[in-house]
Design a protein around this motif. Sequence first.
Motif, PDB file in Angstrom:
ATOM      1  N   GLY A   1     101.413  25.215 -81.448  1.00 55.50           N
ATOM      2  CA  GLY A   1     101.964  23.868 -81.594  1.00 55.50           C
ATOM      3  C   GLY A   1     102.840  23.471 -80.425  1.00 55.50           C
ATOM      4  N   LEU A   2     103.656  24.403 -79.959  1.00 54.16           N
ATOM      5  CA  LEU A   2     104.527  24.125 -78.822  1.00 54.16           C
ATOM      6  C   LEU A   2     103.718  23.843 -77.564  1.00 54.16           C
ATOM      7  CD1 LEU A   2     107.300  23.895 -77.537  1.00 54.16           C
ATOM      8  CD2 LEU A   2     107.263  26.389 -77.207  1.00 54.16           C
ATOM      9  N   SER A   3     102.725  24.672 -77.298  1.00 50.26           N
ATOM     10  CA  SER A   3     101.925  24.450 -76.095  1.00 50.26           C
ATOM     11  C   SER A   3     101.117  23.157 -76.201  1.00 50.26           C
ATOM     12  CB  SER A   3     101.004  25.644 -75.828  1.00 50.26           C
ATOM     13  OG  SER A   3     100.132  25.850 -76.914  1.00 50.26           O
ATOM     14  N   THR A   4     100.646  22.830 -77.394  1.00 54.25           N
ATOM     15  CA  THR A   4      99.932  21.560 -77.578  1.00 54.25           C
ATOM     16  C   THR A   4     100.868  20.385 -77.353  1.00 54.25           C
ATOM     17  OG1 THR A   4      98.436  22.610 -79.168  1.00 54.25           O
ATOM     18  CG2 THR A   4      98.549  20.207 -79.202  1.00 54.25           C
ATOM     19  N   MET A   5     102.087  20.462 -77.900  1.00 51.36           N
ATOM     20  CA  MET A   5     103.046  19.374 -77.717  1.00 51.36           C
ATOM     21  C   MET A   5     103.394  19.197 -76.244  1.00 51.36           C
ATOM     22  SD  MET A   5     106.792  18.651 -79.344  1.00 51.36           S
ATOM     23  CE  MET A   5     107.584  19.938 -78.428  1.00 51.36           C
ATOM     24  N   ILE A   6     103.564  20.282 -75.526  1.00 52.44           N
ATOM     25  CA  ILE A   6     103.863  20.177 -74.097  1.00 52.44           C
ATOM     26  C   ILE A   6     102.684  19.540 -73.363  1.00 52.44           C
ATOM     27  CG2 ILE A   6     104.225  21.550 -72.003  1.00 52.44           C
ATOM     28  CD1 ILE A   6     105.891  23.481 -73.794  1.00 52.44           C
ATOM     29  N   ALA A   7     101.462  19.901 -73.755  1.00 48.89           N
ATOM     30  CA  ALA A   7     100.279  19.384 -73.072  1.00 48.89           C
ATOM     31  C   ALA A   7     100.055  17.898 -73.330  1.00 48.89           C
ATOM     32  CB  ALA A   7      99.044  20.178 -73.495  1.00 48.89           C
TER      33      ALA A   7
ATOM     34  N   HIS B   1     102.379  11.801 -78.815  1.00 45.28           N
ATOM     35  CA  HIS B   1     100.997  12.069 -79.230  1.00 45.28           C
ATOM     36  C   HIS B   1     100.932  13.226 -80.231  1.00 45.28           C
ATOM     37  CE1 HIS B   1      99.256   9.208 -76.490  1.00 45.28           C
ATOM     38  NE2 HIS B   1      99.940   9.727 -75.482  1.00 45.28           N
ATOM     39  N   PHE B   2     101.821  14.190 -80.066  1.00 43.19           N
ATOM     40  CA  PHE B   2     101.864  15.308 -81.003  1.00 43.19           C
ATOM     41  C   PHE B   2     102.234  14.822 -82.392  1.00 43.19           C
ATOM     42  CE2 PHE B   2     103.890  19.079 -82.942  1.00 43.19           C
ATOM     43  CZ  PHE B   2     102.847  19.982 -82.809  1.00 43.19           C
ATOM     44  N   ARG B   3     103.242  13.943 -82.477  1.00 43.39           N
ATOM     45  CA  ARG B   3     103.626  13.386 -83.777  1.00 43.39           C
ATOM     46  C   ARG B   3     102.498  12.559 -84.372  1.00 43.39           C
ATOM     47  NH1 ARG B   3     108.747  13.613 -81.507  1.00 43.39           N
ATOM     48  NH2 ARG B   3     108.637  11.626 -80.434  1.00 43.39           N
ATOM     49  N   ALA B   4     101.795  11.804 -83.537  1.00 44.09           N
ATOM     50  CA  ALA B   4     100.659  11.028 -84.021  1.00 44.09           C
ATOM     51  C   ALA B   4      99.561  11.941 -84.559  1.00 44.09           C
ATOM     52  CB  ALA B   4     100.112  10.134 -82.912  1.00 44.09           C
ATOM     53  N   MET B   5      99.321  13.063 -83.875  1.00 41.21           N
ATOM     54  CA  MET B   5      98.329  14.020 -84.341  1.00 41.21           C
ATOM     55  C   MET B   5      98.735  14.606 -85.696  1.00 41.21           C
ATOM     56  SD  MET B   5      96.950  17.491 -82.487  1.00 41.21           S
ATOM     57  CE  MET B   5      98.543  18.288 -82.627  1.00 41.21           C
ATOM     58  N   LEU B   6     100.012  14.980 -85.835  1.00 35.49           N
ATOM     59  CA  LEU B   6     100.484  15.516 -87.110  1.00 35.49           C
ATOM     60  C   LEU B   6     100.379  14.470 -88.213  1.00 35.49           C
ATOM     61  CD1 LEU B   6     103.644  17.576 -86.060  1.00 35.49           C
ATOM     62  CD2 LEU B   6     101.343  18.413 -86.564  1.00 35.49           C
TER      63      LEU B   6
END
Length: 65
Positions: A6-12, A17-22
């Motif tokens: 999750g951390l590496s995805t959020m950084i990427a 966008h990470f919050r939108a994905m969640l």
Amino acid sequence: MDSAIGLSTMIAIGPEHFRAMLDGFHQMDEHFRTAPFERNLPVLMGLLASGTTTSSVPRPSLFSL
């Protein structure tokens, strides 16, 4: 997504966008929980997958209905 991936995805992809994905994950969870089976996308996808991979017995195609 609550592990190191999750951390590496959020950084990427960035925090917004990470919050939108969640949020999208949550929406699909709610859809799965509340939608009737005939309109429930995760259920239908599971039926399609199990019908094509777990049996050698011929079954009618869902697309021929």
